[in-house]
Enzyme design. Structure first.
Site, PDB file in Angstrom:
ATOM      1  N   ARG A   1       9.594  -4.897   1.258  1.00 26.03           N
ATOM      2  CA  ARG A   1       8.313  -5.584   1.392  1.00 26.03           C
ATOM      3  C   ARG A   1       8.303  -6.894   0.575  1.00 26.03           C
ATOM      4  O   ARG A   1       7.862  -7.930   1.042  1.00 26.03           O
ATOM      5  CB  ARG A   1       7.198  -4.648   0.920  1.00 26.03           C
ATOM      6  CG  ARG A   1       5.861  -5.112   1.338  1.00 26.03           C
ATOM      7  CD  ARG A   1       4.786  -4.058   1.130  1.00 26.03           C
ATOM      8  NE  ARG A   1       4.882  -2.947   2.027  1.00 26.03           N
ATOM      9  CZ  ARG A   1       4.841  -1.677   1.681  1.00 26.03           C
ATOM     10  NH1 ARG A   1       4.698  -1.334   0.440  1.00 26.03           N
ATOM     11  NH2 ARG A   1       4.932  -0.732   2.575  1.00 26.03           N
TER      12      ARG A   1
ATOM     13  N   ASP B   1      -9.238   0.806  -8.387  1.00 24.97           N
ATOM     14  CA  ASP B   1      -8.027   0.322  -7.726  1.00 24.97           C
ATOM     15  C   ASP B   1      -7.328  -0.621  -8.695  1.00 24.97           C
ATOM     16  O   ASP B   1      -7.947  -1.178  -9.605  1.00 24.97           O
ATOM     17  CB  ASP B   1      -8.352  -0.401  -6.413  1.00 24.97           C
ATOM     18  CG  ASP B   1      -7.143  -0.480  -5.485  1.00 24.97           C
ATOM     19  OD1 ASP B   1      -7.028   0.346  -4.558  1.00 24.97           O
ATOM     20  OD2 ASP B   1      -6.284  -1.369  -5.702  1.00 24.97           O
TER      21      ASP B   1
HETATM   22  C1  LIG Z   1      -3.369   2.435   1.512  1.00 20.57           C
HETATM   23  S1  LIG Z   1      -4.578   2.057   0.284  1.00 20.57           S
HETATM   24  C2  LIG Z   1      -5.451   3.604   0.203  1.00 20.57           C
HETATM   25  C3  LIG Z   1      -6.944   3.445   0.358  1.00 20.57           C
HETATM   26  C4  LIG Z   1      -7.748   4.731   0.455  1.00 20.57           C
HETATM   27  N1  LIG Z   1      -7.496   5.616  -0.646  1.00 20.57           N
HETATM   28  C5  LIG Z   1      -7.487   5.440   1.765  1.00 20.57           C
HETATM   29  O1  LIG Z   1      -6.779   6.445   1.783  1.00 20.57           O
HETATM   30  O2  LIG Z   1      -7.991   4.986   2.799  1.00 20.57           O
HETATM   31  C6  LIG Z   1      -3.575   2.055  -1.216  1.00 20.57           C
HETATM   32  C7  LIG Z   1      -4.275   1.427  -2.401  1.00 20.57           C
HETATM   33  O3  LIG Z   1      -3.572   1.792  -3.597  1.00 20.57           O
HETATM   34  C8  LIG Z   1      -3.701   0.749  -4.533  1.00 20.57           C
HETATM   35  N2  LIG Z   1      -2.675   0.927  -5.589  1.00 20.57           N
HETATM   36  C9  LIG Z   1      -1.345   0.718  -5.504  1.00 20.57           C
HETATM   37  N3  LIG Z   1      -0.747   0.989  -6.687  1.00 20.57           N
HETATM   38  C10 LIG Z   1      -1.742   1.391  -7.525  1.00 20.57           C
HETATM   39  C11 LIG Z   1      -1.754   1.799  -8.885  1.00 20.57           C
HETATM   40  N4  LIG Z   1      -0.623   1.850  -9.604  1.00 20.57           N
HETATM   41  N5  LIG Z   1      -2.953   2.119  -9.445  1.00 20.57           N
HETATM   42  C12 LIG Z   1      -4.097   2.063  -8.716  1.00 20.57           C
HETATM   43  N6  LIG Z   1      -4.148   1.690  -7.417  1.00 20.57           N
HETATM   44  C13 LIG Z   1      -2.972   1.352  -6.833  1.00 20.57           C
HETATM   45  C14 LIG Z   1      -3.518  -0.502  -3.689  1.00 20.57           C
HETATM   46  O4  LIG Z   1      -4.061  -1.653  -4.326  1.00 20.57           O
HETATM   47  C15 LIG Z   1      -4.277  -0.099  -2.398  1.00 20.57           C
HETATM   48  O5  LIG Z   1      -5.608  -0.576  -2.427  1.00 20.57           O
END
Ligand SMILES: C[S@@+](CC[C@H](N)C(=O)[O-])C[C@H]1O[C@@H](n2cnc3c(N)ncnc32)[C@H](O)[C@@H]1O
Length: 261
Positions: free
Chosen positions: A33, A134
């Site tokens: 990515r 987030d």
């Molecule tokens: C695919 S989305 C999931 C959204 C929601 N939970 C859903 O299932 O529809 C993944 C999210 O994880 C967040 N993310 C990635 N790494 C993270 C971390 N280390 N701590 C907190 N959030 C994180 C990203 O910014 C993104 O908004």
């Protein structure tokens, strides 16, 4: 410099600057990515890409946006939310006066707003605290704004759409009642300390990006953050193998209960 060293240095610098540890994300996926992103801007190495990111906030924001996918939807996997609404939340409300709920990695807010709609329907919104977190502050701003395209409302039951959304210039605006019920905060799941005594933690579609070691630690932290009997709700490709090693038992498909006692 070898390609591996170039990438590893980038990881180290990002960690020093932001506390985001890319080595805790699945490597092949992450590398693919980020390589696509770097090449899109014409940088031949991660060294050059890093120098540009350091000087340009919008490149940093784009990096944060792309390192994982931000896609979300209301009522993602509807039948799991039905189980939460018809079974688990009513059970919890019988046991306690107030509920403490956390939507972890909430992206643009569809998930915590789904929780808030369900709590509202159960007459429990005023009895619950809902925190949504987030890593990415850009998605959190969108979540706080609460404006959505019609297609992300696809699975919202029609009666709820009517009740909790206001059409607004081609978009749908979430009602203030739901907005005021959620506290949005920036938080890194792999680095920051967790609050505790939650009745429900919803963490879906982010653990798929993490290495086995990172997931292992995260399950331990989630178990400690739940009160005994509290539930962890995970995404549909995120089953926990041997949940008992973390003090969990399976409560239903994609729901794990912290074992009491
Ligand atoms: C695919 S989305 C999931 C959204 C929601 N939970 C859903 O299932 O529809 C993944 C999210 O994880 C967040 N993310 C990635 N790494 C993270 C971390 N280390 N701590 C907190 N959030 C994180 C990203 O910014 C993104 O908004």
């Amino acid at each position: 410099m070898s390609e591996d060293l170039d990438f590893n240095l980038f990881i180290q610098r990002m960690k020093d600057k932001t506390n985001i540890d890319l080595s805790q994300y699945k490597e092949a996926q992450m590398k693919r990515r980020l390589t696509t992103l770097r090449q899109k801007h014409g940088y031949n190495t991660f060294e050059l890409y890093w120098r540009a990111i350091e000087q340009n906030r919008s490149l940093m924001n784009e990096f944060l946006d792309r390192m994982t996918i931000n896609v979300s939807e209301f009522w993602r996997n509807p039948n799991r939310w039905e189980v939460l609404q018809s079974r688990f939340l009513p059970e919890m409300l019988q046991r306690s006066e107030r509920l403490k709920v956390w939507s972890a990695a909430c992206s643009t807010g569809e998930e915590p707003y789904t929780i808030a709609m369900i709590l509202s329907e159960l007459g429990a919104l005023g009895k619950a605290s809902v925190t949504a977190t987030d890593l990415d502050t850009v998605v959190l701003e969108k979540a706080k704004e609460g404006q959505y395209l019609e297609r992300s409302l696809r699975d919202v039951p029609p009666a709820y759409r009517q009740k909790y959304f206001q059409p607004d210039e081609g978009m749908y605006a979430v009602s203030d009642k739901l907005k005021n019920a959620i506290q949005f905060k920036q938080q890194n799941l792999l680095h920051d300390a967790f609050d505790h005594s939650f009745d429900l933690i919803v963490c879906r579609n982010v653990m798929i990006y993490f290495t086995e070691e990172a997931k292992h630690l995260l399950y331990q932290k989630f178990a400690a953050a739940l009160r005994p009997g509290g539930l962890l709700f995970v995404g549909s490709t995120e089953q926990i193998f041997s949940p008992s090693q973390y003090g969990f038992e399976s409560a239903d498909t994609f729901f794990y209960r912290r074992i009491e006692g």
